[in-house]
Enzyme design. Structure first.
Site, mmCIF file in Angstrom:
data_model
loop_
_atom_site.group_PDB
_atom_site.id
_atom_site.type_symbol
_atom_site.label_atom_id
_atom_site.label_comp_id
_atom_site.label_asym_id
_atom_site.label_seq_id
_atom_site.Cartn_x
_atom_site.Cartn_y
_atom_site.Cartn_z
ATOM 1 N N GLY A 47 0.523 -1.132 -0.012
ATOM 2 C CA GLY A 47 -0.030 -0.049 -0.044
ATOM 3 C C GLY A 47 0.818 1.286 0.088
ATOM 4 O O GLY A 47 0.516 2.569 -0.406
ATOM 5 N N GLY B 156 3.409 1.959 -1.988
ATOM 6 C CA GLY B 156 3.765 2.593 -3.328
ATOM 7 C C GLY B 156 4.986 2.271 -3.886
ATOM 8 O O GLY B 156 5.378 2.693 -4.533
ATOM 9 N N SER B 157 5.723 1.004 -3.107
ATOM 10 C CA SER B 157 6.928 0.734 -3.532
ATOM 11 C C SER B 157 7.145 0.253 -4.748
ATOM 12 O O SER B 157 8.302 0.566 -5.567
ATOM 13 C CB SER B 157 7.472 -0.129 -2.560
ATOM 14 O OG SER B 157 6.802 -1.441 -2.381
ATOM 15 N N ALA C 224 10.479 -1.645 8.451
ATOM 16 C CA ALA C 224 11.296 -0.617 8.914
ATOM 17 C C ALA C 224 11.622 0.469 7.907
ATOM 18 O O ALA C 224 12.801 1.294 8.045
ATOM 19 C CB ALA C 224 12.993 -1.432 9.008
ATOM 20 N N THR D 210 12.538 1.605 -0.041
ATOM 21 C CA THR D 210 12.906 2.777 -0.722
ATOM 22 C C THR D 210 14.635 2.798 -0.873
ATOM 23 O O THR D 210 15.260 2.984 -1.751
ATOM 24 C CB THR D 210 12.703 4.121 -0.563
ATOM 25 O OG1 THR D 210 11.111 3.946 -0.527
ATOM 26 C CG2 THR D 210 13.141 5.259 -1.190
ATOM 27 N N ALA E 103 17.617 9.255 -1.497
ATOM 28 C CA ALA E 103 16.452 8.966 -0.753
ATOM 29 C C ALA E 103 16.775 8.253 0.517
ATOM 30 O O ALA E 103 17.750 7.430 0.715
ATOM 31 C CB ALA E 103 15.520 8.235 -1.491
ATOM 32 N N GLY F 182 14.001 6.499 3.948
ATOM 33 C CA GLY F 182 12.711 5.874 4.443
ATOM 34 C C GLY F 182 12.102 7.028 5.372
ATOM 35 O O GLY F 182 12.736 7.737 5.881
ATOM 36 N N VAL F 183 10.767 7.227 5.049
ATOM 37 C CA VAL F 183 9.842 8.054 5.792
ATOM 38 C C VAL F 183 8.557 7.369 6.407
ATOM 39 O O VAL F 183 8.005 8.199 7.035
ATOM 40 C CB VAL F 183 9.969 9.477 4.891
ATOM 41 C CG1 VAL F 183 8.817 9.320 3.997
ATOM 42 C CG2 VAL F 183 9.480 10.449 6.151
ATOM 43 N N GLU G 256 7.233 5.070 8.200
ATOM 44 C CA GLU G 256 6.989 4.823 9.738
ATOM 45 C C GLU G 256 7.499 6.241 10.558
ATOM 46 O O GLU G 256 6.519 6.389 11.404
ATOM 47 C CB GLU G 256 7.793 3.656 10.073
ATOM 48 C CG GLU G 256 7.399 2.579 9.417
ATOM 49 C CD GLU G 256 8.184 1.326 10.300
ATOM 50 O OE1 GLU G 256 7.838 0.578 11.182
ATOM 51 O OE2 GLU G 256 9.545 1.246 9.720
#
Length: 786
Positions: free
Chosen positions: A480, A482-483, A520, A524, A723, A725-726, A728
């Site tokens: 969900g 969007g990866s 985690a 991305t 980039a 990750g964001v 979480e």
């Protein structure tokens, strides 16, 4: 950049909105049988006998299995979990037997006929009680359990992991402080409630090959756990995850797969299917762990925090295979996004007779920051310092140190603080909408790293087709977030091919390459790096062939819009599709063959921490920092809170897809708003009492605030196109910001989530009658002046 940094439509959007995407429960296979589970009604009980004879006589029942048929333990970080209870049941709802029948209805009827004789024994239903020396042991054989070397279970206790952090000199820090504060907080269990319930199908063929279809976030991790539990070689075990309808951590490990595999092993050639009901989902999938937190903070008159001593006690439930890592992650971020010289922290994961705790979006960070960020406001208020400025004074900055004493080289936290405060005009007093209404603002920061082992691997494969289209293969699961879309954008940027020409395939351990887990906020970053490397590999092959074809050195060639072109003579070009199967020479001979790019990635230079001090040079791949401000209105007559506006600013490194980023940050805000205001899995003597949406409230469209998203871009040096990750981290600050806003309006500090109308109204009433200002835990915080 042409594709990275642009908003493109989700590549799975059409299939999802039309219903064409098939989830596990949609699958109907030949010779399918249906499973149902007999579950324990007791929180803690010895199993004396299980009589399945009556159930076996029911027409349509094909097989019944109990825990004695699968006595092996399994687990990701700590092998403490049984798929079905063997000698004792450790929580209400634990599986004790499973039935396979020709219809779901017959399976349910057979379960009623299974008779289980229990001997009820004392249960532990409070994590603090679990720490007591005389507490009943939930896992008496803890010393026998295999665990990863970075964890520290304490045999003879209910402690599955004790993480210690010892930085600086805590006694010296408190001696130097002008003021010392002490207080406690509590965060209850909550449920993930993804829209898709857990579902699995298992089929063993006559040659011993096992295929498992599972609604799981991490096919390779599931395969590994099942291989160990059932002694099946990896080359004989295939896990497919065709689509996942939301996970938030609840589908990160194994749940129901291990319950049906014993049936599949007996009934070979028959697919065995089990799908959780919503009531099952509340109890038998992972829950977010409860947390008791205790803080002692030393601060100087100028607002600089000198020392923090804290304790986290995590209610890990009956099995802690995943919970141990949450307790470690909490230790790494023990004081939040603040630079503190002296730290003493203990983070305990403990067994209780509650549902199994596990990963939940934020992985412990939302829970600890509920206390950390209220701590910041309490101290700022006592010192007469603006709460935003107080955070600026203590914020981690480039050149500073994290709690684990790692050197900080990339940190946009200050910019995030300013953005979030300015977006809601934090110090401006707003007018409430009417009588009995109060209007106020709150603020909070947050930080999170990908909580993963230091050597976790990702891989990707890219295959070029002769018409110029591309297959991208990865085992990163789009749950969900969007990866699929983001990975295609990175591949498109690297190969200079339009994203519309890509098809991505994921989630099949026989055919898609290795990915550790989709958890985690690492996909991305980790999978993205693997995809870029795979495309660079393919790019190198294309340049080699084009060099032969065009007669230019490869350094003088470039990829652009589906072609390999000469940099200085762009009219000299060859279509990528014409090179996809290799190069045909004028004499008819061939060169190279099909172009297949391979990419592998492990985060560079991440290393283990010291087990005695918790310190490490670089124990995590990166930290994501951010801040949020909230503008809320409180109805003092009813206690109801309405969140009007939320500003959210996070340092994402590089925005890959702006509209997907907005969706992730907005979704995180709403999910955190739910845990702050409504959500709590209520447990009475270990029994869930609100295990359905009748009594468990989550946010609806009526609860949506205005959301202001302000990304910060300080490129992550090791990230793909910068980039990080964001998904979480963006959930962390909302709940404490709301609690801080309540205090700013009322002078009432509520230390327990959720901030329900009943709890708020009661606190306001008691405050008016007694002057009490702190509510929600057994002991009040104390303010000491030296």
């Amino acid at each position: 950049m042409k594709y990275v940094g642009k908003s493109i439509d989700r590549v799975d959007g059409v299939k999802k909105v039309t219903g064409d995407l098939k989830y596990v429960d949609d699958l109907k296979l030949s010779k399918m049988l249906y499973a149902a589970v007999k579950r324990s009604p007791h929180a803690h009980a010895l199993i004396k006998n299980i009589d399945v004879s009556k159930a076996l006589e029911l027409e349509g029942v094909k097989a019944i299995k109990t825990g004695k048929d699968v006595p092996q333990r399994a687990g990701l970080y700590l092998e403490d979990k049984y798929f079905m209870a063997v000698d004792r049941a450790r929580y209400i709802g634990e599986a004790v037997a499973v039935v396979a029948a020709i219809t779901q209805e017959i399976a349910f009827e057979a379960v009623k006929l299974i008779e289980v004789e229990y001997e009820v024994i004392p249960a532990v239903t409070n994590a603090l009680d679990a720490l007591k020396a005389d507490a009943p042991l939930i896992h008496p054989q803890l010393e026998e359990y295999y665990h990863a070397s970075i964890f520290h279970p304490v045999p003879g206790t209910n402690i599955s992991n004790h993480y210690k952090l010892r930085k600086g000199n805590i006694e010296k820090g408190f001696e130097e402080a002008d003021f010392v504060y002490e207080y406690n907080f509590y965060v209850p269990h909550v449920q993930h409630v993804p829209i898709e319930n857990h579902s699995a199908i298992a089929q063993m063929d006559r040659d011993g090959s096992l295929t498992v279809w599972a609604s799981c976030q991490s096919p390779y991790a599931v395969r590994q756990a099942l291989s160990v539990a059932f002694n099946i070689p990896l080359n004989k075990l295939r896990v497919l995850s065709p689509a996942v309808g939301g996970g938030f951590g609840s589908k990160a490990g194994t749940t129901l797969e291990g319950v049906i595999i014993p049936l599949a092993m007996e009934l070979r050639g028959h697919p065995i299917k089990l799908t959780f009901s919503r009531e099952d989902e509340f109890v038998n999938a992972f829950v977010r762990q409860g947390l008791h937190s205790k803080f002692k903070t030393g601060v100087n008159k100028n607002g600089k925090i000198i020392a923090i001593k804290n304790q986290y006690v995590w209610d890990g439930g009956a099995f802690n295979e995943y919970g141990v890592n949450i307790s470690k992650a909490a230790g790494f971020a023990a004081v939040g996004p603040y630079d503190v010289e002296h730290i003493w922290a203990d983070s305990y994961c403990v067994y209780t007779n509650h549902p199994v705790g596990g990963p939940y979006r934020g992985f412990g960070m939302s829970e600890i920051h509920y206390g950390i960020e209220q701590n910041m406001d309490i101290i700022a208020d006592k010192l007469g310092i603006d709460p935003v400025e107080f955070r600026r004074i203590n914020a981690q900055k480039e050149g500073g140190r994290t709690a684990t004493d790692s050197y900080i080289t990339n940190c946009g936290f200050l910019e995030c603080i300013d953005n979030a405060a300015d977006a809601i005009d934090f110090n401006k007093v707003e007018t409430p909408s009417g009588k009995y209404k109060l209007r106020g603002k709150g603020f909070a920061g947050g930080m999170k790293a990908p909580s993963m082992p230091t050597n976790v691997a990702s891989s990707a494969i890219v295959r070029l087709n002769e018409d110029g289209t591309v297959y991208l293969m990865s085992s990163a699961q789009d749950i969900g977030q969007g990866s699929d879309t983001v990975l295609i954008q990175m591949a498109a940027e690297t190969l200079s091919i339009n994203p519309d020409k890509f098809t991505i395939k994921t989630g099949d351990t026989d055919h898609t390459p290795y990915e550790w887990q989709t958890v985690a906020s690492r996909i991305t970053y980790c999978a993205g790096n693997a995809v870029v490397k795979a495309c660079e590999d393919a790019k190198g092959q294309l340049l080699d062939l084009a060099s032969i074809k065009l007669g230019f050195h490869k350094d003088d060639l470039m990829l652009e819009d589906g072609y390999v072109k000469a940099k200085f003579y762009p009219e000299k070009k060859v279509a990528i599709g014409d090179l996809a199967l290799g190069l045909t020479m004028p004499d008819g001979s061939g060169v190279h063959g099909p172009i297949i790019g391979r990419g592998s990635f492990i985060p560079p230079n991440t290393m283990n921490f010291d087990l005695e001090t918790g310190l490490g040079v670089n124990p995590v791949a990166f930290w994501t920092y951010g801040a949020q401000g909230v503008d809320i209105e409180l109805d003092t007559d009813t206690g109801e809170i309405k969140v009007l506006r939320v500003s959210s600013s996070f340092d994402v490194g590089q925005v890959v897809n702006p509209i997907l980023l907005e969706g992730q940050l907005e979704g995180a805000i709403v999910q955190s708003l739910g845990t702050a205001l409504f959500e709590e899995l209520m447990l009475k003597d270990g029994k869930p009492v609100n295990n359905s949406f009748v009594d468990y409230k989550i946010p609806t469209a009526d609860d949506m605030p205005e959301m202001i998203i302000i990304p910060v871009e300080n490129p992550e040096k090791t990230g793909p196109y910068g980039a990080r990750g964001v998904a979480e981290p963006a959930m962390i600050p909302t709940a404490p910001a709301i609690a801080n806003a309540i205090y700013s309006m009322t002078g009432v500090r509520i230390a327990t989530m959720p901030l329900t109308p009943e709890r708020v109204k009661k606190a306001l009433k008691e405050n008016k009658e007694t002057g009490r200002t702190y509510f929600g835990v057994d002991s009040d915080y104390e303010f000491h002046i030296k």
